[in-house]
Structures are given as structure tokens and as C-alpha cells.
Design an enzyme around this catalytic site. Sequence first.
Site, mmCIF file in Angstrom:
data_model
loop_
_atom_site.group_PDB
_atom_site.id
_atom_site.type_symbol
_atom_site.label_atom_id
_atom_site.label_comp_id
_atom_site.label_asym_id
_atom_site.label_seq_id
_atom_site.Cartn_x
_atom_site.Cartn_y
_atom_site.Cartn_z
ATOM 1 N NE ARG A 54 35.705 -5.004 6.288
ATOM 2 C CZ ARG A 54 35.885 -4.657 7.584
ATOM 3 N NH1 ARG A 54 35.624 -3.426 7.979
ATOM 4 N NH2 ARG A 54 36.319 -5.544 8.446
ATOM 5 C CE1 TYR A 106 20.351 -1.139 -13.967
ATOM 6 C CE2 TYR A 106 20.563 -1.001 -11.588
ATOM 7 C CZ TYR A 106 20.773 -1.681 -12.773
ATOM 8 O OH TYR A 106 21.406 -2.900 -12.752
ATOM 9 C CG ASP A 178 22.432 6.685 -11.308
ATOM 10 O OD1 ASP A 178 23.445 6.809 -12.027
ATOM 11 O OD2 ASP A 178 21.828 5.604 -11.169
ATOM 12 C CE LYS A 203 25.845 -0.572 -15.818
ATOM 13 N NZ LYS A 203 24.741 0.080 -15.133
HETATM 14 C C1 LIG Z 1 23.929 -0.154 -13.998
HETATM 15 C C2 LIG Z 1 23.309 0.976 -13.316
HETATM 16 C C3 LIG Z 1 23.245 1.040 -11.922
HETATM 17 C C4 LIG Z 1 23.735 -0.083 -11.022
HETATM 18 O O1 LIG Z 1 25.102 -0.267 -11.097
HETATM 19 P P1 LIG Z 1 25.837 -1.689 -10.949
HETATM 20 O O2 LIG Z 1 27.246 -1.355 -11.176
HETATM 21 O O3 LIG Z 1 25.237 -2.614 -11.950
HETATM 22 O O4 LIG Z 1 25.560 -2.166 -9.547
HETATM 23 C C5 LIG Z 1 22.694 2.171 -11.360
HETATM 24 N N1 LIG Z 1 22.202 3.187 -12.120
HETATM 25 C C6 LIG Z 1 22.247 3.146 -13.456
HETATM 26 C C7 LIG Z 1 21.711 4.300 -14.246
HETATM 27 C C8 LIG Z 1 22.786 2.049 -14.108
HETATM 28 O O5 LIG Z 1 22.804 2.012 -15.442
#
Ligand SMILES: *Cc1c(COP(=O)(O)O)cnc(C)c1O
Length: 387
Positions: A54, A106, A178, A203
Site C-alpha cells: 500500500r 465530469y 484535470d 482513458k
Molecule cells: C473518467 C473521468 C474521470 C474519473 O476517472 P475514473 O478513472 O473513471 O475514476 C475524471 N475526469 C474526467 C475528465 C474523466 O473523463
Amino acid sequence: MSNEAKSYKGLGTKFIHAGVEPDPSTGAIMTPVYQTSTYVQSAPDTHKGYDYSRAGNPTRTALENACAQIENGKYGLAFSSGVSATDAVIRLLNPGDEVIASNDMYGGTYRLFSKLFEKFGIKFLYINQQDIKNVSDAITSNTKLIWIETPTNPLMNIVDIAAVTQLAKQHKLLVCVDNTFASPYLQNPLDLGADIVMHSSTKYLGGHSDVVQGCLVMNDKQLRDDLYFIQKSSGAVPGPQDCFLVLRGIKTLHVRMQRHCENGEKIAKYLRIHPKVAKVYWPGFEDHPNHAIAKKQMRGFGGMISFELKDESAAELKRVVTSTKIIALAESLGGVESLINHPATMTHASIPKEERIKNGLKDSLIRLSIGIEDADDLIEDLSQAIG
Ligand SMILES: *Cc1c(COP(=O)(O)O)cnc(C)c1O
């Protein structure tokens, strides 16, 4: 393993070599999956840098170094999902603190902020960040953090990162970006003055729709130590197999992104002249309201596109999104295969309807994550689906 950046001229070389050193025990060129929870110590508190997975795992270390390097940062931390990376950032705050967030982001980030953190006394403001005056007006003596997402999801608006970080520095506020939609191939927020970059590695970094993961990258050592303490204490860490998959994904990020951008442009242009399409949201269009900023802070415009049909009926929307044959109806984005999504009922269903409509996210909006298939096949598929 060293976190020294090697000297790279090109982005491709960086993505292929970032973070990865030959395995010290065998010379394996690929970092092995260290599938272990614990590490044998020669004496109490005498170990080889790892005591419990961890707190740290060599496969994760390689990935964390890779994430840092591809975002031009000093430190990387990997999390079990994108939202757990976001969660760690908000845990830096205390009751009474305020966060300036966006009214177009998001849905899961909105849910985390409004449903989980608000009840602990942290206040979130959801504003239109495209106008820097709105951001400036929202700052109070309690503001601690500005949360940016750009391009925004799903309306593909662009926030001027450098302008916001400049403002934040005057008020000693943290800025977290982000960067999931752009990926480090198209945009590097730390270079524009941000303190933290967040990714849903699920992604574009992973890129193959086979892993859920997140990461944070920063330059400040104290910030890194605070976020590492949160990572270790709350325990939302990814397993070594998943770290291996993201490490592998990063090696092809540049070639995938080149194709995502090429295909994105072709499909955005195709949709724009389609007689049944009312509007296409893509920052590469010269008449996109924030095109100039997109051009300034991004190296390309990506493969994320949203559009609205002229026929706004629910029946027509359903017909179109269920009629594609190659493009799959699914949440998520950034994988090699193209996806179609209905934000109002899928990715953004957790945002109240009035809130959504007020912010311009219509029930008739369709979002596409354009993959790296052959553009002609994707156009043919959309053509038979839209009719
Ligand atoms: C998918 C996404 C998230 C969240 O990520 P996860 O891996 O699904 O927890 C946050 N911000 C954006 C822009 C996303 O497309």
C-alpha cells in the site's frame, strides 16, 4: 529506480522511455509485475526501499515516475481510479475551505464534490471558468483551490490555464487541472503554472479500455509528501498488474494521439456539414469560442467531439445512438475503439437536470470518443446511423 529525466528531444521518445529502467535484478527491459503485498526485511526497519505494497510497490514506482516525466513534473502518484486521485486532492482541505470548480465538468467529479465532500463543510462553487472575471469574482478569503477541467466534458469548452494560474498565484491558491481529455501529448498544465495535474489514466494513458486508474503529478516536494501521506493512509492504490498496463499504454500515447487527432478532425468536419446535425462542439474549429486559447495551450485538438441533432426528439436520439455498428454505445473515452455516449442519461446523469440545462448540456447532446480505426469506416458508420 531513478526519477531523473533523461534528455529527450521528442515527445515520442519521452513516452516510450519515461519512468522505466531495466529491472535491477534481471535486466528485464519491461518493469515486471511485482505481484507482492509485502517485502522481506533483513532486520526491523531495514529494507530495500519497500515494506508494504500500500505504501509502495516497484511496478507502481515505475509508473509514478513515468506519469511525472510525461507531465514534465517531478513527482507522480498513482491511484486506483481517477476519482480517487481527485478525492486525494480534496482531502488536502479542511472544513470551511472553498473550491472554485466548473459548471461543465465530469459528472463523477461533481458527484464526489457535492455528495461526499460538501457534508464535511467544504464548499464548492460551480462557475463558468472560460471568463477569467468569473473566477476572480468567486475568490473569497476561504478559497483554497481552483479545480480546472479543460477541454470540458462534454461541451468541449476551453479554460485558459495560464490566466487562471496567474490569478491563483496572486491569491496563493492551489490550482489542479484535470488533464484527462487532452492527455500529456496535447497539453502540460504544470508548464502553464498549475500546481497539480490529475488524470483518469483509465482513458488516454491506458488507452485500451482495460484498466481503471488515476494519477496526480506535481513539482512541490511538500505537496507531494502531503498527497503521498493521503495515498498511503486512505489506501486507494492501484495493483501492480494495472500499473503495468498503464505503463504499457503510455509507450504508444503519441502514435495513438496523432491518429485520435487526425480522425477527430475528419469526423468533426464531416458532422458539421451533415444536414441533420445542428451543432458540433470541437475546439479545432476556428469559430469555436475558445479556439485561440486552445491553439495557444494545446498541441492539437484531440478526438473528443460532441454534437446535437436538428431533430431534438428523444426517439431520434435513441435511434441514432443505438444504430452505430462499429462505434459502441458506452461510457468512458480515450480507448483505441470509438465510443458513442448520451451524457444526459449516462456520464452526466448524476448532475440534476435543471443544473445541466442551465449550463448548456441539452438532452439532445451526443458525445463521441473517436478511436484510432480508419476514419472512412467511422464516417460510414455515422452516416448510416444518422441517416
Ligand atoms: C473518467 C473521468 C474521470 C474519473 O476517472 P475514473 O478513472 O473513471 O475514476 C475524471 N475526469 C474526467 C475528465 C474523466 O473523463
